[in-house]
Design a protein around this motif. Structure first.
Motif, PDB file in Angstrom:
ATOM      1  N   CYS A 136      -2.308  -8.148   5.030  1.00 22.20           N
ATOM      2  CA  CYS A 136      -3.209  -8.387   3.888  1.00 22.20           C
ATOM      3  C   CYS A 136      -2.422  -8.145   2.609  1.00 22.20           C
ATOM      4  O   CYS A 136      -1.873  -7.067   2.396  1.00 22.20           O
ATOM      5  CB  CYS A 136      -4.411  -7.447   3.957  1.00 22.20           C
ATOM      6  N   THR A 138      -3.532  -8.088  -0.413  1.00 19.06           N
ATOM      7  CA  THR A 138      -4.231  -7.275  -1.412  1.00 19.06           C
ATOM      8  C   THR A 138      -3.873  -5.795  -1.264  1.00 19.06           C
ATOM      9  O   THR A 138      -3.568  -5.120  -2.235  1.00 19.06           O
ATOM     10  CB  THR A 138      -5.761  -7.447  -1.275  1.00 19.06           C
ATOM     11  N   CYS A 139      -3.924  -5.305  -0.037  1.00 20.23           N
ATOM     12  CA  CYS A 139      -3.717  -3.857   0.168  1.00 20.23           C
ATOM     13  C   CYS A 139      -2.380  -3.559   0.829  1.00 20.23           C
ATOM     14  O   CYS A 139      -2.051  -2.399   1.067  1.00 20.23           O
ATOM     15  CB  CYS A 139      -4.857  -3.272   0.999  1.00 20.23           C
ATOM     16  N   CYS A 193     -10.496  -2.086   1.558  1.00 21.62           N
ATOM     17  CA  CYS A 193     -10.024  -3.306   0.901  1.00 21.62           C
ATOM     18  C   CYS A 193     -11.021  -4.427   1.175  1.00 21.62           C
ATOM     19  O   CYS A 193     -11.427  -4.649   2.314  1.00 21.62           O
ATOM     20  CB  CYS A 193      -8.649  -3.676   1.444  1.00 21.62           C
ATOM     21  N   CYS A 196      -9.595  -7.710   3.373  1.00 23.51           N
ATOM     22  CA  CYS A 196      -9.418  -7.638   4.829  1.00 23.51           C
ATOM     23  C   CYS A 196     -10.491  -6.768   5.488  1.00 23.51           C
ATOM     24  O   CYS A 196     -10.390  -6.457   6.670  1.00 23.51           O
ATOM     25  CB  CYS A 196      -8.025  -7.094   5.152  1.00 23.51           C
TER      26      CYS A 196
HETATM   27 ZN    ZN Z   1      -6.532  -5.488   2.668  1.00 19.64          ZN
END
Ligand code: ZN
Length: 369
Positions: A136, A138-139, A193, A196
């Motif tokens: 993921c 994003t995180c 997050c 995900c």
């Molecule tokens: Zn994530």
């Protein structure tokens, strides 16, 4: 195999009460929660097993008589295993006192690819679409909303385990089970997050560039380490396996690293000889058909077969000759053949040994293939 009486430190005529007492004392000393060393765990197993045997009058009698009495790993082991399980908290959790890792290795992935026989001669390159879990972005696998972090679980205080003291025949026994509040991780994620859903990975379609070596065969699996699924919590990637299917070719078939084909030669060409050019899988090959060639003769063209998977010398191209007898003759042609026959005084049909030559084998392979 240590003697069960020695293991418990009691004499051979010890009473059941003495045996129980000795076991309680040793179990408290060697219990995995008290004494986590590997050595202690091993002794704890032996002690528990010795007690299992000697506390049962029947088993003890058999043991005293020299029978297996439930030799270690034998009959008595099952019950012992269950006891051991309760000390270690059973399935799901990590080892006693240690929280579970959120990051786990990802699974292997399998994709299939279909190749033409020509791809196999020198190897080929493919861009293959793979649908797997990826990190993921994003995180970056932390499972937390950016700027936030996991917090220590306030139920198990970070150990991932909850302990419970149970009264039993053997005295107080401490059992450990994975903490249900944090599933044994020791931490919880207050702000998962959003991309995900706190998994640290998402599914995505991506393109993997793969060099497929020459000489592969149907059923072969190529392993691409670290190209499989990203694991839970952004854990390390599994492997990607590429399973190969090679389509059959309308002319050429494969025998190891050799390629096989049939060359049909007309009767006059077989008699007089000729030259021809054939299309191999990698360009053209000039072939000379000698005068008087027979059905079953094999023309071998060196190193025009498959490049082997291991090694460097290419296989050969083997072409089996099949003489084609004319089936329709006009009057003039018929007269010429009759004149030829009369002139050569060819013998009539002759019985000979069954032809087990190379070509017969070639033909059988074609049928089998
Ligand atoms: Zn994530």
């Amino acid at each position: 195999m240590a003697d069960h009486y020695d293991v418990l430190g009691v004499s051979r005529d010890a009473s059941p009460e003495e045996i129980k007492k000795a076991y309680r004392r040793l179990a408290r000393e060697l219990h995995p929660d008290v004494n986590p060393g590997a050595d202690a765990q091993e002794r704890f197993k032996l002690v528990t097993h010795a007690y299992d045997v000697l506390s049962d009058p029947d088993q003890r009698q058999r043991y005293d008589l020299g029978g297996d009495g439930g030799a270690f790993g034998g009959g008595g082991f099952g019950g012992f295993g269950d006891i051991f399980e309760t000390f270690f908290g059973g399935g799901g959790g990590g080892r006693a006192g240690r929280p579970r890792d959120r990051r786990e290795r990802g699974q292997d992935a399998l994709v299939r690819v279909t190749l033409q026989l020509g791809d196999v001669v020198f190897g080929t390159h493919r861009d293959i679409e793979v649908d797997t879990a990826v990190l993921c972005e994003t995180c970056q696998g932390s499972c937390c909303q950016p700027g936030t972090q996991p917090v220590t679980c306030d139920v198990c205080h970070g150990s991932g385990q909850v302990q419970r003291t149970v009264r039993s025949l053997l005295g107080n026994v401490v059992t450990a089970a994975p903490c249900t509040a944090c599933q044994g991780y020791g931490t919880t994620i207050p702000y998962p997050c959003a991309t995900c859903q706190g998994q640290g990975r998402v599914r995505a379609r991506r393109t993997v560039s793969i060099d497929i070596p020459a000489g592969v065969e149907t059923g072969l699996r190529l392993q691409l380490p670290g190209s499989g699924e990203v694991g839970p919590g952004g854990g390390p990637k599994g492997d990607l396996y590429l399973e190969v299917t090679v389509e059959s070719h309308e002319v050429f078939s494969r025998d190891g690293d050799d390629l096989l084909a049939t060359l049909e030669v007309s009767m006059p060409d077989a008699v007089l000889g000729t030259t021809t050019t054939i299309d191999a899988l990698d360009g053209t090959v000039d072939l000379e058909v000698r005068p008087g060639v027979q059905s079953g003769d094999v023309l071998t063209i060196k190193e025009r077969g498959v490049t082997p998977l291991r090694g460097t010398r290419r296989g050969d191209l083997r072409v089996g000759v099949q003489v084609v007898t004319p089936t329709r003759l006009d009057a003039k042609e018929r007269a010429l053949i009759e004149e030829f026959a009369a002139r050569t005084k060819a013998p009539g049909p002759q019985l000979a040994q069954f032809h087990q030559g190379l070509f017969a084998k070639l033909r059988d392979r074609f049928r089998a293939g």
